[in-house]
Design a protein around this motif. Structure first.
Motif, PDB file in Angstrom:
ATOM      1  N   GLN A  48       0.857  -1.176   0.000  1.00  0.00           N
ATOM      2  CA  GLN A  48       0.000   0.000   0.000  1.00  0.00           C
ATOM      3  C   GLN A  48       0.892   1.225   0.000  1.00  0.00           C
ATOM      4  N   SER A  49       0.586   2.170  -0.885  1.00  0.00           N
ATOM      5  CA  SER A  49       1.326   3.429  -0.904  1.00  0.00           C
ATOM      6  C   SER A  49       0.417   4.482  -1.499  1.00  0.00           C
ATOM      7  N   ASN A  50       0.831   5.730  -1.402  1.00  0.00           N
ATOM      8  CA  ASN A  50       0.058   6.790  -2.032  1.00  0.00           C
ATOM      9  C   ASN A  50       0.200   6.695  -3.542  1.00  0.00           C
ATOM     10  N   PRO A  51      -0.885   6.852  -4.286  1.00  0.00           N
ATOM     11  CA  PRO A  51      -0.802   6.804  -5.748  1.00  0.00           C
ATOM     12  C   PRO A  51       0.047   7.951  -6.284  1.00  0.00           C
ATOM     13  N   LYS A  52       0.801   7.667  -7.338  1.00  0.00           N
ATOM     14  CA  LYS A  52       1.607   8.673  -8.005  1.00  0.00           C
ATOM     15  C   LYS A  52       1.092   8.838  -9.428  1.00  0.00           C
ATOM     16  N   GLN A  53       0.728  10.071  -9.783  1.00  0.00           N
ATOM     17  CA  GLN A  53       0.226  10.340 -11.116  1.00  0.00           C
ATOM     18  C   GLN A  53       1.391  10.460 -12.087  1.00  0.00           C
ATOM     19  N   LEU A  54       1.287   9.760 -13.252  1.00  0.00           N
ATOM     20  CA  LEU A  54       2.382   9.740 -14.214  1.00  0.00           C
ATOM     21  C   LEU A  54       2.070  10.484 -15.509  1.00  0.00           C
ATOM     22  N   THR A  55       0.801  10.579 -15.877  1.00  0.00           N
ATOM     23  CA  THR A  55       0.430  11.353 -17.074  1.00  0.00           C
ATOM     24  C   THR A  55      -0.544  12.447 -16.673  1.00  0.00           C
ATOM     25  N   PHE A  56      -0.643  13.458 -17.531  1.00  0.00           N
ATOM     26  CA  PHE A  56      -1.513  14.609 -17.283  1.00  0.00           C
ATOM     27  C   PHE A  56      -2.254  14.919 -18.587  1.00  0.00           C
ATOM     28  N   ALA A  57      -3.229  14.077 -18.890  1.00  0.00           N
ATOM     29  CA  ALA A  57      -3.934  14.167 -20.167  1.00  0.00           C
ATOM     30  C   ALA A  57      -4.721  15.464 -20.256  1.00  0.00           C
ATOM     31  N   ASN A  58      -4.823  15.991 -21.480  1.00  0.00           N
ATOM     32  CA  ASN A  58      -5.636  17.184 -21.714  1.00  0.00           C
ATOM     33  C   ASN A  58      -6.682  16.858 -22.777  1.00  0.00           C
ATOM     34  N   ASP A  59      -6.407  17.232 -24.023  1.00  0.00           N
ATOM     35  CA  ASP A  59      -7.333  16.881 -25.104  1.00  0.00           C
ATOM     36  C   ASP A  59      -7.010  15.523 -25.717  1.00  0.00           C
ATOM     37  N   TRP A  60      -5.970  14.873 -25.220  1.00  0.00           N
ATOM     38  CA  TRP A  60      -5.661  13.509 -25.646  1.00  0.00           C
ATOM     39  C   TRP A  60      -6.335  12.539 -24.696  1.00  0.00           C
ATOM     40  N   TYR A  61      -7.134  11.608 -25.248  1.00  0.00           N
ATOM     41  CA  TYR A  61      -7.882  10.657 -24.442  1.00  0.00           C
ATOM     42  C   TYR A  61      -7.123   9.333 -24.419  1.00  0.00           C
ATOM     43  N   VAL A  77      -1.560   4.249 -25.665  1.00  0.00           N
ATOM     44  CA  VAL A  77      -2.203   4.823 -26.846  1.00  0.00           C
ATOM     45  C   VAL A  77      -3.176   5.904 -26.401  1.00  0.00           C
ATOM     46  N   ALA A  78      -3.373   6.890 -27.265  1.00  0.00           N
ATOM     47  CA  ALA A  78      -4.308   7.976 -26.977  1.00  0.00           C
ATOM     48  C   ALA A  78      -4.802   8.543 -28.298  1.00  0.00           C
ATOM     49  N   ASN A  79      -6.030   9.095 -28.263  1.00  0.00           N
ATOM     50  CA  ASN A  79      -6.581   9.762 -29.446  1.00  0.00           C
ATOM     51  C   ASN A  79      -6.986  11.174 -29.069  1.00  0.00           C
ATOM     52  N   TYR A  80      -7.072  12.050 -30.073  1.00  0.00           N
ATOM     53  CA  TYR A  80      -7.313  13.466 -29.832  1.00  0.00           C
ATOM     54  C   TYR A  80      -8.807  13.773 -29.883  1.00  0.00           C
ATOM     55  N   GLN A  81      -9.338  14.209 -28.752  1.00  0.00           N
ATOM     56  CA  GLN A  81     -10.727  14.672 -28.640  1.00  0.00           C
ATOM     57  C   GLN A  81     -11.732  13.675 -29.215  1.00  0.00           C
ATOM     58  N   GLY A  82     -11.466  12.374 -28.998  1.00  0.00           N
ATOM     59  CA  GLY A  82     -12.439  11.363 -29.376  1.00  0.00           C
ATOM     60  C   GLY A  82     -12.447  10.985 -30.837  1.00  0.00           C
ATOM     61  N   ASN A  83     -11.404  11.374 -31.633  1.00  0.00           N
ATOM     62  CA  ASN A  83     -11.431  11.041 -33.060  1.00  0.00           C
ATOM     63  C   ASN A  83     -11.039   9.586 -33.344  1.00  0.00           C
ATOM     64  N   GLU A  84     -10.592   8.859 -32.320  1.00  0.00           N
ATOM     65  CA  GLU A  84     -10.265   7.429 -32.370  1.00  0.00           C
ATOM     66  C   GLU A  84      -9.089   7.110 -33.295  1.00  0.00           C
TER      67      GLU A  84
END
Length: 617
Positions: A48-61, A77-84
């Motif tokens: 058990q440990s405190n979660p560490k955030q590794l990414t900071f997504a914006n308009d990339w899903y 993998v990520a897509n831009y604003q839902g364009n898949e």
């Protein structure tokens, strides 16, 4: 309408996605979570440990992710604003700035399971060199791709053997038919390994630890998917377990000790775990059984099994089982709204008979609000899932929206009409080129709802997204006498324009799935809800993402324009930064408020209060 809770409490949740252990340090577990309103990758150290955030997504899903074999990098993998149009990124496993590997933002890229080939190479599928998907090897440093296949059908990479000598590649002919090939990664030669003439679906491969073969699922010569094993040395297929339910995801631990698989029993998931060395089977009752289990993966050393569990009363949390002690820990706590679990509603299963000539039997999940006053009659919504080859399962549906409606005093029937998965391949195929045959199933649902003495027959509605949106439009045009309201999210309204506009790599399957826009023009017109616009009596709410590549915005534009032309009441909501569904938290909040306001107005003649922080980011 007299809810017990502030409706926002039901949506005070966090959603988690993929889970992976670091191959070189299995005390480190990585997972996706929308803690800050978007899906990001987080890491915790066990126990058990405190979660560490590794990414900071914006308009990339973010989509899925995995780690390289050396444990140094995360590939996601990520897509831009839902364009898949999925792109592949690399990120240091300790965090940092992601680097996009793939070059063409107008193309799609999918990594293989265990696709790290070493030497900075990885196995992928992509449409980079055509309109359909093909297999290739991506250089992570340069972004260059060596193509393995180049065809006019879709080839999807499946998984790579532990010794990195072989990979499984599937040629996808439609949703119920694929062909598997064994790719020799040294010679680049491909060998067809599925039985000759087999018209069946062969599921993802889970390789044996010594790379001598792989486990798989298939419905070949069966109604339900079974679990089997393919031996590379003997080139032989054998079934290992064949229950009268669909077998789902199979996992094999890299130390060769453990095998797990899922069964889907009328929508409820069971997790089966076997010690391959002793033959001991762990009874499924040792795991939760009242909802849906997502088996994620074994740690590389075989010490841990991670899985997610969700049911009607709670969103998914990540469970970690220590396979040495059989002790379990839950490393997330994603229900944050302060709702008493006793106030949550669990559904009951009912079996209905279609009004179609085939008298098909199918399941519905019936949610009845608690504390209905004696003699009171309440409104009810019929929910139809998307797909259509998918299944409604008893989960914390629509990010708490089901439970919000129940707290407001709205009952729900969630249906698994023809075309749904989980009930056999014949049941699933009934929808192929016959989308209109859902009429009798929906009719059966509506009459069942009317038969309940606590349902107000004048306050019934229908609701769904994607194919469920199509089914909603079909219901309000073919069976208009039942529905006071209809709510359609990203649903096709005109099957000719829909078939013509789908992503290019979908097009090879459209003729066998729905129809050909030239050869079957008359049939597609007949099966299109927009053809029957004059029949609609229901008041409509329609939602659409402007970037949707599956059901393009024109599908909603057409039906809305026709409704407005006829002077029919319709509310139309478009999100310019979304695709096939809503990913951004502020859009989810906005849609939820509009959805609830619409129901409060038309079912209860009431207003839903705009709460001060409802639209805060």
């Amino acid at each position: 309408m007299n809810p017990k809770y502030d409706y926002r409490q039901f949506s005070r949740i966090r959603r988690v996605g993929s889970v992976a252990f670091n191959p070189q340090d299995t005390s480190k577990v990585y997972y996706q979570s929308n803690t800050r309103g978007r899906q990001d990758i987080w890491m915790q150290t066990l126990p058990q440990s405190n979660p560490k955030q590794l990414t900071f997504a914006n308009d990339w899903y973010l989509g899925g992710f995995g780690l390289t074999d050396d444990g140094e990098s995360i590939i996601f993998v990520a897509n831009y604003q839902g364009n898949e149009k999925l792109q592949i990124f690399e990120l240091p496993a300790t965090g940092g700035i992601p680097r996009r590997i793939t070059k063409d933002l107008d193309k799609r890229y999918f990594p293989a399971q265990g696709g790290d080939l070493g030497n900075g190479k990885m196995l992928i599928s992509t449409d980079s060199f055509g309109t359909t998907m093909d297999a290739g090897i991506l250089d992570r440093e340069t972004g260059e791709i060596e193509m393995i296949t180049a065809t006019d059908t879709n080839y999807f990479v499946n998984s790579v053997s532990p010794d990195k000598k072989f990979a499984i590649i599937g040629e996808q002919l439609n949703n119920t038919h694929n062909i598997l090939y064994l790719l020799d990664l040294d010679t680049r030669e491909m060998e067809k390994i599925t039985p000759e003439g087999a018209v069946a679906l062969f599921g993802p491969a889970a390789w044996k630890a010594d790379s001598s073969g792989f486990y798989f699922t298939t419905d070949y010569q069966r109604e339900f998917r079974a679990g089997g094993y393919f031996s590379l040395t003997e080139r032989k297929w054998d079934l290992l377990f064949a229950p009268e339910w669909n077998v789902g995801q199979i996992l094999a631990s890299r130390d060769g000790k453990w095998l797990s698989y899922l069964t889907n029993e009328r929508g409820y998931t069971r997790l089966h775990l076997t010690n391959l060395q002793t033959g001991e089977k762990i009874d499924p009752s040792n795991f939760p059984t009242n909802g849906l289990i997502f088996a994620n993966e074994f740690s590389r050393d075989g010490k841990y099994l991670s899985y997610g569990y969700e049911d009607s009363s709670k969103v998914t949390d990540i469970h970690i089982m220590n396979l040495e002690t059989m002790e379990e820990s839950i490393i997330t706590d994603n229900m944050l709204g302060g709702i008493d679990p006793q106030d949550m509603v669990h559904p009951e299963l009912a079996r209905l008979t279609s009004y179609e000539e085939d008298k098909l039997e199918f399941d519905v999940f019936v949610y009845r609000p608690k504390n209905i006053a004696p003699g009171a009659k309440i409104p009810m919504m019929l929910y139809i899932h998307g797909g259509p080859e998918a299944q409604f399962q008893p989960v914390y549906a629509r990010n708490g929206l089901f439970q919000i409606l129940l707290d407001m005093g709205v009952a729900i029937t969630a249906s698994n009409i023809r075309g749904s998965t989980g009930y056999g391949i014949s049941f699933q195929k009934l929808i192929h080129r016959k989308w209109d045959t859902i009429t009798g199933d929906i009719n059966a649902c509506a009459e069942y709802m009317r038969s309940l003495d606590w349902v107000d027959n004048d306050r019934m509605g229908v609701w769904g997204g994607s194919f469920g949106g199509y089914a909603t439009l079909w219901a309000v045009t073919q069976l208009p006498e039942y529905w006071k309201i209809g709510i359609d999210l990203v649903g096709p309204s005109n099957l000719i324009s829909f078939v013509k506009a789908v992503p290019p790599f979908w097009r090879p399957i459209m003729k066998s799935w729905i129809g050909d826009p030239i050869e079957d023009e008359d049939e597609l017109i007949r099966m299109s809800p927009i053809t029957y616009i004059d029949n609609i009596r229901a008041t409509m709410l329609i939602g659409q993402g402007a970037n949707d590549p599956r059901v393009v915005k024109n599908e909603s534009d057409q039906i809305v324009a026709k409704l407005q032309e006829k002077g029919l009441e319709v509310e139309y909501v478009v999100y310019d930064d979304e695709g096939h569904g809503w990913q951004k938290e502020h859009n989810q909040k906005d849609w939820r408020h509009k959805h609830l306001t619409f129901i409060a107005k038309h079912f209860f003649n009431a207003e839903l209060p705009v709460l001060e922080d409802e639209f805060s980011g």
